[in-house]
Design a protein around this motif. Structure first.
Motif, mmCIF file in Angstrom:
data_model
loop_
_atom_site.group_PDB
_atom_site.id
_atom_site.type_symbol
_atom_site.label_atom_id
_atom_site.label_comp_id
_atom_site.label_asym_id
_atom_site.label_seq_id
_atom_site.Cartn_x
_atom_site.Cartn_y
_atom_site.Cartn_z
ATOM 1 N N GLU A 38 0.794 -1.187 -0.020
ATOM 2 C CA GLU A 38 0.008 0.023 0.030
ATOM 3 C C GLU A 38 0.916 1.560 0.076
ATOM 4 O O GLU A 38 0.563 2.204 -0.884
ATOM 5 N N ARG A 39 1.892 1.169 0.899
ATOM 6 C CA ARG A 39 2.932 2.343 0.891
ATOM 7 C C ARG A 39 3.568 2.637 -0.583
ATOM 8 O O ARG A 39 3.775 3.705 -1.029
ATOM 9 N N LEU A 40 3.595 1.389 -1.237
ATOM 10 C CA LEU A 40 4.402 1.600 -2.590
ATOM 11 C C LEU A 40 3.450 2.197 -3.540
ATOM 12 O O LEU A 40 3.874 2.811 -4.304
ATOM 13 N N LEU A 41 2.215 1.699 -3.452
ATOM 14 C CA LEU A 41 1.234 2.365 -4.441
ATOM 15 C C LEU A 41 1.161 3.640 -4.173
ATOM 16 O O LEU A 41 0.973 4.408 -5.245
ATOM 17 N N LEU A 42 0.958 4.082 -3.093
ATOM 18 C CA LEU A 42 0.858 5.627 -2.638
ATOM 19 C C LEU A 42 2.262 6.441 -3.351
ATOM 20 O O LEU A 42 2.140 7.483 -3.904
ATOM 21 N N LEU A 43 3.230 5.782 -3.017
ATOM 22 C CA LEU A 43 4.475 6.547 -3.690
ATOM 23 C C LEU A 43 4.575 6.536 -5.353
ATOM 24 O O LEU A 43 4.583 7.371 -6.039
ATOM 25 N N MET A 44 4.036 5.319 -5.741
ATOM 26 C CA MET A 44 3.762 5.139 -7.294
ATOM 27 C C MET A 44 3.053 6.298 -7.722
ATOM 28 O O MET A 44 2.937 7.041 -8.858
ATOM 29 N N GLY A 45 1.775 6.501 -7.063
ATOM 30 C CA GLY A 45 0.894 7.452 -7.415
ATOM 31 C C GLY A 45 1.283 8.866 -7.584
ATOM 32 O O GLY A 45 1.082 9.839 -8.199
ATOM 33 N N GLU A 46 1.987 8.950 -6.535
ATOM 34 C CA GLU A 46 2.740 10.416 -6.180
ATOM 35 C C GLU A 46 3.652 10.733 -7.341
ATOM 36 O O GLU A 46 3.596 11.999 -7.933
ATOM 37 N N PHE A 47 4.448 9.849 -7.739
ATOM 38 C CA PHE A 47 5.122 10.114 -9.001
ATOM 39 C C PHE A 47 4.418 10.017 -10.194
ATOM 40 O O PHE A 47 5.031 10.902 -11.081
ATOM 41 N N GLU A 48 3.523 9.267 -10.313
ATOM 42 C CA GLU A 48 2.727 9.420 -11.669
ATOM 43 C C GLU A 48 2.083 10.750 -11.832
ATOM 44 O O GLU A 48 2.046 11.203 -12.917
ATOM 45 N N GLY A 49 1.577 11.155 -10.760
ATOM 46 C CA GLY A 49 1.132 12.472 -10.616
ATOM 47 C C GLY A 49 2.028 13.582 -10.933
ATOM 48 O O GLY A 49 1.671 14.704 -11.597
ATOM 49 N N ARG A 50 3.445 13.312 -10.538
ATOM 50 C CA ARG A 50 4.477 14.416 -11.137
ATOM 51 C C ARG A 50 4.532 14.566 -12.872
ATOM 52 O O ARG A 50 4.680 15.679 -13.370
ATOM 53 N N VAL A 51 4.270 13.229 -13.373
ATOM 54 C CA VAL A 51 4.153 13.236 -14.734
ATOM 55 C C VAL A 51 2.976 14.009 -15.544
ATOM 56 O O VAL A 51 3.058 14.671 -16.435
ATOM 57 N N GLN A 59 -9.950 3.787 -2.477
ATOM 58 C CA GLN A 59 -9.210 4.789 -1.399
ATOM 59 C C GLN A 59 -9.799 5.100 -0.173
ATOM 60 O O GLN A 59 -9.678 6.140 0.515
ATOM 61 N N SER A 60 -10.263 4.065 0.350
ATOM 62 C CA SER A 60 -11.041 3.977 1.887
ATOM 63 C C SER A 60 -9.740 3.264 2.766
ATOM 64 O O SER A 60 -8.638 2.711 2.321
ATOM 65 N N PRO A 61 -9.902 3.894 4.104
ATOM 66 C CA PRO A 61 -8.626 3.266 4.716
ATOM 67 C C PRO A 61 -8.763 1.619 5.022
ATOM 68 O O PRO A 61 -7.731 1.000 4.959
ATOM 69 N N SER A 62 -9.821 1.159 4.910
ATOM 70 C CA SER A 62 -10.139 -0.368 4.798
ATOM 71 C C SER A 62 -9.527 -1.180 3.566
ATOM 72 O O SER A 62 -9.198 -2.278 3.499
ATOM 73 N N SER A 63 -9.778 -0.324 2.534
ATOM 74 C CA SER A 63 -9.456 -0.910 1.202
ATOM 75 C C SER A 63 -9.220 0.089 0.168
ATOM 76 O O SER A 63 -9.929 1.089 -0.138
ATOM 77 N N PHE A 64 -7.788 0.050 -0.194
ATOM 78 C CA PHE A 64 -7.527 1.260 -0.978
ATOM 79 C C PHE A 64 -7.730 1.019 -2.547
ATOM 80 O O PHE A 64 -8.199 1.815 -3.361
ATOM 81 N N CYS A 65 -7.671 -0.322 -2.946
ATOM 82 C CA CYS A 65 -7.648 -0.764 -4.390
ATOM 83 C C CYS A 65 -8.353 -2.226 -4.305
ATOM 84 O O CYS A 65 -7.752 -3.233 -4.052
ATOM 85 N N ALA A 66 -9.553 -2.292 -4.920
ATOM 86 C CA ALA A 66 -10.088 -3.613 -5.348
ATOM 87 C C ALA A 66 -9.881 -4.102 -6.356
ATOM 88 O O ALA A 66 -9.718 -3.531 -7.502
ATOM 89 N N SER A 67 -9.709 -5.610 -6.332
ATOM 90 C CA SER A 67 -9.611 -6.374 -7.546
ATOM 91 C C SER A 67 -10.805 -6.655 -7.989
ATOM 92 O O SER A 67 -11.820 -7.036 -7.192
ATOM 93 N N ILE A 68 -11.458 -6.520 -9.146
ATOM 94 C CA ILE A 68 -12.771 -6.839 -9.827
ATOM 95 C C ILE A 68 -12.609 -7.941 -10.777
ATOM 96 O O ILE A 68 -11.648 -7.881 -11.468
#
Ligand code: HSE
Length: 319
Positions: free
Chosen positions: A125-138, A160-169
């Motif tokens: 989850e921490r990695l995903l937040l970092l990835m989103g931050e850097f994708e946002g820079r571009v 993006q909720s505290p209990s589930s950031f990203c769901a697999s559909i």
């Protein structure tokens, strides 16, 4: 040790889920649709060497490369900062500004590879937040609809909720996703600037209906309903006039029998979806002959893949 990772191309938005839905894809003929990155530790400093069919589009100055910046940031954020450098080798296989999640692929490859090399100091989850931050820079704003499926594979809905950031559909395993990149580039930031600041109430209701209807149909395994939900309220009406040949291609693709077509990410890549391989190949051929306008353009028949970022090779460089 040298670690080589792969991070796949992605289709963001999938027409119904602007900024919220995306899928990782793989070409059915095995063509490489994703960046590869090799990382190893060095004594000091960060070195970056780029190769691959799209490396000529990257900045000449390595410090301006997003992979370099991810590496620098990763080292700074390590819980116990270590005195070491990094050697990075990026094989840039995705065209920049294509709508196939090219920057996300590089960013995901960088953070994923380094986290593996340093024995996983950060959670997914921490990695995903970092990835989103850097994708946002571009791209000019933080959104996770490319980085999440690129990192984790499959089709992903951002909650993006505290209990589930990203769901697999769940997705239809026998659907083919034809992607066609015309060979020209568009800036995500500029394509985002074309969108209205506000939408009408009726658009908001339609958007909710199509996205929730598509997710509902995916869980119900109701392919006809899912196919009927592919309507892009948020982006296509404003972006399509700025994508040369898009509107004509959409009409022609409908004639080939595909269930739906749309803009992949912020374009100019188009996607078309069908459950019939013959129709997919017909659509890919039409797109190859008519939608590609510049050298380097391509069309591939793909499927959604559960494989997100993955380690391809580990070499013991001490030997
Ligand atoms: N959801 C994003 C957009 C994807 O359409 O702007 C592009 O990175």
């Amino acid at each position: 040790m040298t670690l080589t990772v792969y991070a796949p191309a992605t289709i963001a938005n999938l027409s119904v889920g602007f900024d919220l839905l995306g899928a990782a894809i793989a070409s059915i003929d095995g063509s490489c649709l994703g960046d590869r990155l090799s990382v190893s530790r060095s004594a000091t400093g960060i070195s970056l060497v780029c190769s691959g069919p799209w490396s000529h589009k990257l900045p000449d100055d390595p410090t301006q490369n997003i992979v370099y910046q991810c590496a620098q940031n990763f080292l700074e954020r390590l819980p116990e900062p270590r005195q070491c450098g990094l050697d990075l080798k990026l094989e840039k296989n995705l065209p920049v500004g294509s709508g196939l999640g090219s920057s996300a692929s590089s960013v995901v490859a960088a953070f994923y590879a380094l986290n593996e090399l340093f024995e996983r100091p950060f959670s997914d989850e921490r990695l995903l937040l970092l990835m989103g931050e850097f994708e946002g820079r571009v791209s000019g704003s933080v959104h996770y609809d490319n980085v999440a499926p690129c990192f984790l594979g499959g089709m992903r809905l951002l909650l993006q909720s505290p209990s589930s950031f990203c769901a697999s559909i769940p997705y239809f395993k026998d659907w083919y996703w034809v992607v066609a990149y015309p060979g020209t580039s568009l800036s995500t930031a500029k394509m985002r600037a074309l969108l209205p600041q506000e939408y009408s109430r009726s658009d908001m209701i339609s958007y909710g209906r199509f996205l929730s209807g598509f997710i509902h149909a995916s869980y119900r395994n109701d392919r006809a309903l899912a196919a009927a939900m592919f309507k892009d309220i948020v982006a296509e009406p404003y972006r399509s006039p700025h994508i040369p040949g898009y509107e004509a291609a959409k009409l022609a693709l409908a004639e080939t029998g595909v269930m739906a077509s749309g803009i992949s990410g912020s374009g100019p890549t188009m996607f078309a979806v069908t459950d019939d391989l013959v129709v997919a190949q017909k659509a890919a051929l039409w797109l190859k002959n008519n939608y590609i306008s510049e050298p380097g353009g391509f069309a591939h028949v793909c499927q959604i893949t559960d494989t997100g970022a993955c380690v391809k090779q580990i070499q013991d460089t001490a030997l």
